[in-house]
Design an enzyme around this catalytic site. Structure first.
Site, mmCIF file in Angstrom:
data_model
loop_
_atom_site.group_PDB
_atom_site.id
_atom_site.type_symbol
_atom_site.label_atom_id
_atom_site.label_comp_id
_atom_site.label_asym_id
_atom_site.label_seq_id
_atom_site.Cartn_x
_atom_site.Cartn_y
_atom_site.Cartn_z
ATOM 1 N N CYS A 1 1.022 -1.119 -0.488
ATOM 2 C CA CYS A 1 -0.076 0.022 -0.368
ATOM 3 C C CYS A 1 0.885 0.949 -0.073
ATOM 4 O O CYS A 1 0.777 2.068 -0.620
ATOM 5 C CB CYS A 1 -0.943 -0.203 1.092
ATOM 6 S SG CYS A 1 -2.186 -1.464 0.828
ATOM 7 N N ASN B 1 -10.308 -0.321 -0.028
ATOM 8 C CA ASN B 1 -8.860 -0.059 0.475
ATOM 9 C C ASN B 1 -8.361 -0.282 -0.814
ATOM 10 O O ASN B 1 -8.467 -2.194 -1.371
ATOM 11 C CB ASN B 1 -8.304 -0.914 0.956
ATOM 12 C CG ASN B 1 -6.649 -0.987 1.093
ATOM 13 O OD1 ASN B 1 -6.397 -0.514 0.696
ATOM 14 N ND2 ASN B 1 -6.127 -1.384 2.009
ATOM 15 N N HIS C 1 -3.718 7.129 3.758
ATOM 16 C CA HIS C 1 -3.988 5.014 2.651
ATOM 17 C C HIS C 1 -5.517 5.424 3.515
ATOM 18 O O HIS C 1 -5.875 5.364 4.334
ATOM 19 C CB HIS C 1 -2.962 4.394 3.799
ATOM 20 C CG HIS C 1 -2.868 3.197 2.900
ATOM 21 N ND1 HIS C 1 -3.245 2.793 1.356
ATOM 22 C CD2 HIS C 1 -3.030 2.142 3.655
ATOM 23 C CE1 HIS C 1 -3.721 1.944 1.512
ATOM 24 N NE2 HIS C 1 -3.928 1.254 2.399
HETATM 25 O O1 UT7 Z 1 -3.944 -0.998 3.739
HETATM 26 C C1 UT7 Z 1 -3.362 -1.876 4.661
HETATM 27 C C2 UT7 Z 1 -4.384 -3.384 4.928
HETATM 28 N N1 UT7 Z 1 -5.295 -3.691 5.833
HETATM 29 C C3 UT7 Z 1 -6.061 -3.348 6.805
HETATM 30 O O2 UT7 Z 1 -5.804 -1.666 7.034
HETATM 31 C C4 UT7 Z 1 -7.188 -3.774 7.627
HETATM 32 C C5 UT7 Z 1 -6.568 -2.979 9.314
HETATM 33 N N2 UT7 Z 1 -8.100 -3.089 10.387
HETATM 34 C C6 UT7 Z 1 -9.142 -3.335 10.733
HETATM 35 O O3 UT7 Z 1 -9.439 -2.250 9.576
HETATM 36 C C7 UT7 Z 1 -9.741 -3.864 11.212
HETATM 37 O O4 UT7 Z 1 -8.755 -4.443 11.958
HETATM 38 C C8 UT7 Z 1 -10.411 -4.709 10.283
HETATM 39 C C9 UT7 Z 1 -11.225 -4.578 9.610
HETATM 40 C C10 UT7 Z 1 -10.556 -5.645 9.132
HETATM 41 C C11 UT7 Z 1 -11.784 -5.820 11.021
HETATM 42 O O5 UT7 Z 1 -11.680 -5.159 12.586
HETATM 43 P P1 UT7 Z 1 -11.815 -4.959 13.777
HETATM 44 O O6 UT7 Z 1 -12.770 -3.756 14.764
HETATM 45 O O7 UT7 Z 1 -10.445 -4.739 14.293
HETATM 46 O O8 UT7 Z 1 -12.481 -6.205 14.628
HETATM 47 P P2 UT7 Z 1 -12.704 -7.578 14.822
HETATM 48 O O9 UT7 Z 1 -11.006 -8.476 13.756
HETATM 49 O O10 UT7 Z 1 -11.395 -7.939 16.548
HETATM 50 O O11 UT7 Z 1 -13.494 -8.665 15.161
HETATM 51 C C12 UT7 Z 1 -14.583 -8.037 15.466
HETATM 52 C C13 UT7 Z 1 -15.501 -9.489 15.786
HETATM 53 C C14 UT7 Z 1 -14.848 -11.188 15.218
HETATM 54 O O12 UT7 Z 1 -15.742 -11.496 15.764
HETATM 55 P P3 UT7 Z 1 -15.901 -12.507 17.541
HETATM 56 O O13 UT7 Z 1 -14.167 -13.194 17.291
HETATM 57 O O14 UT7 Z 1 -16.218 -11.067 18.247
HETATM 58 O O15 UT7 Z 1 -17.219 -12.635 17.639
HETATM 59 C C15 UT7 Z 1 -15.183 -11.047 13.874
HETATM 60 O O16 UT7 Z 1 -14.787 -12.410 13.359
HETATM 61 O O17 UT7 Z 1 -15.881 -9.521 14.302
HETATM 62 C C16 UT7 Z 1 -16.689 -10.206 13.446
HETATM 63 N N3 UT7 Z 1 -15.971 -9.925 11.906
HETATM 64 C C17 UT7 Z 1 -16.879 -9.290 11.196
HETATM 65 N N4 UT7 Z 1 -18.566 -9.821 11.434
HETATM 66 C C18 UT7 Z 1 -19.519 -8.938 9.770
HETATM 67 C C19 UT7 Z 1 -14.660 -9.625 11.122
HETATM 68 N N5 UT7 Z 1 -15.179 -9.317 9.559
HETATM 69 C C20 UT7 Z 1 -16.739 -9.708 9.754
HETATM 70 C C21 UT7 Z 1 -17.378 -9.015 9.068
HETATM 71 N N6 UT7 Z 1 -18.555 -9.336 8.932
HETATM 72 N N7 UT7 Z 1 -16.714 -8.411 7.152
#
Ligand code: UT7
Length: 329
Positions: A114, A286, A256
């Site tokens: 990125c 993204n 970004h």
């Molecule tokens: O260019 C760089 C590339 N990447 C990034 O910038 C990504 C950076 N990270 C993020 O943007 C965030 O960490 C995410 C958007 C990927 C995830 O958000 P989060 O607030 O960190 O959520 P999490 O990973 O802590 O997940 C929370 C919950 C989980 O369920 P449990 O374990 O609490 O039951 C996940 O399984 O949300 C669940 N989850 C979803 N639920 C509905 C994860 N993805 C989804 C989804 N829809 N798409």
């Protein structure tokens, strides 16, 4: 006479097909509400099946060339930042060269995830300020839809396809790139943090690898989130202090576009008011190496970025890699 590297034309191209959060609700166990709350994304663009990164990049580059009012034959170097090249080789930059008819250019790709577009700008700046070249095309382009696992809700809701391009040219006026900083930390070159395990020399794409989805993006979102929120403000400060510019002087911050919460945290940590932070992650998700140049182009076209404005671009990505560029438009 001092030489500076100015951006004299920009362009961007987004595929027409829109994939909304509601479309994704039908594909994986997710919801529009979750995606909006956690990422700020409402929709993203998806390239057609037969469309490669160079196809999007050529469209963006043609616009940048037109707005810079140059002939493609004036371009001496083409740098394409991408992690989704058309092929391993030839480089995507060579396909772009063919597409725009820039016969006099040298062409190569940049792999910095990125952060790739700002790596390209940093190189272009060095090559121009040193006197080696006068006119360089820098592109950030990605077609992510082939490397996303459309059954993995943790990643498939985040990414989109698109390309942006900038013509960078030598000038004696004190404008353009005032400061540039790039960095990386290979201690984080961990495929589980963010990357694609199979398909390179380490691990071929075997049927087992495909079964385990090892040819698709793997990501530890929570860790990447924390690193982005820490690294981008640090990177932004480096460009500001190199140019001896204070954050209050900035007219527009373009971070970004990975996640609205990351973007807002970066703006808040730097002390940039929300109205000076450019956001289009809601529309495109993204687009990796393309986000900052698509956003800069949009900001120029919609009048948010005007001639004379001070603009701070900042990014981070897999590698880890990061970078910041301070521009006087
Ligand atoms: O260019 C760089 C590339 N990447 C990034 O910038 C990504 C950076 N990270 C993020 O943007 C965030 O960490 C995410 C958007 C990927 C995830 O958000 P989060 O607030 O960190 O959520 P999490 O990973 O802590 O997940 C929370 C919950 C989980 O369920 P449990 O374990 O609490 O039951 C996940 O399984 O949300 C669940 N989850 C979803 N639920 C509905 C994860 N993805 C989804 C989804 N829809 N798409």
């Amino acid at each position: 006479m001092a030489r500076y590297a100015a951006i004299t034309g920009t362009g961007s191209y987004l595929p027409e097909t829109v994939l909304t959060n509601f479309d994704l609700e039908k594909m994986v166990d997710t919801s529009d509400e979750w995606i909006r709350q956690r990422t700020g994304i409402a929709e993203r663009r998806i390239a057609e099946d037969d469309t490669a990164t160079s196809d999007l990049s050529v469209q963006a580059a043609r616009l940048a060339i037109k707005r810079a009012q140059i002939d493609p034959l004036e371009i001496e170097m083409i740098l394409v930042a991408t992690v989704t090249p058309d092929t391993f080789f030839p480089s995507t930059a060579c396909y772009v060269q063919k597409g725009i008819g820039a016969k006099n250019a040298a062409a190569m790709d940049i792999s910095a995830a990125c952060a790739g577009f700002l790596y390209g700008l940093d190189l272009a700046n060095g090559l121009i300020v040193s006197g080696q070249y006068d006119t360089i095309l820098v592109v950030g382009g990605e077609v992510f839809n082939n490397i996303v696992d459309w059954n993995d809700r943790n990643t498939c809701v985040l990414f989109g396809d698109g390309a942006g391009a900038a013509i960078v040219q030598a000038t004696e006026e004190p404008k353009g790139i005032l400061a540039s900083y790039i960095g990386s930390d290979g201690d984080y070159a961990d495929i589980d943090l963010l990357g694609i395990p199979a398909g390179g020399s380490r691990m071929p794409v075997t049927s087992e690898a495909i079964d385990q989805k090892l040819d698709k993006i793997q990501m530890n979102g929570r860790e990447v989130f924390k690193l982005g929120v820490r690294l981008m403000p640090e990177a932004a400060q480096r460009a500001l202090s190199k140019a001896n510019v204070s954050v209050e002087e900035i007219d527009l911050l373009i971070p970004h576009q990975a996640n609205l919460r990351i973007i807002e945290a970066v703006g808040d940590r730097l002390g940039v008011p929300r109205e000076k932070v450019y956001i289009n992650v809601d529309k495109y998700g993204n687009t990796s190496a393309a986000t900052v140049i698509i956003a800069l182009d949009e900001a120029i076209q919609d009048g948010r970025a005007k001639p004379g404005d001070l603009i701070l671009l900042v990014t981070f990505g897999a590698g880890l890699t990061w970078g910041s560029t301070l521009l006087r438009l």
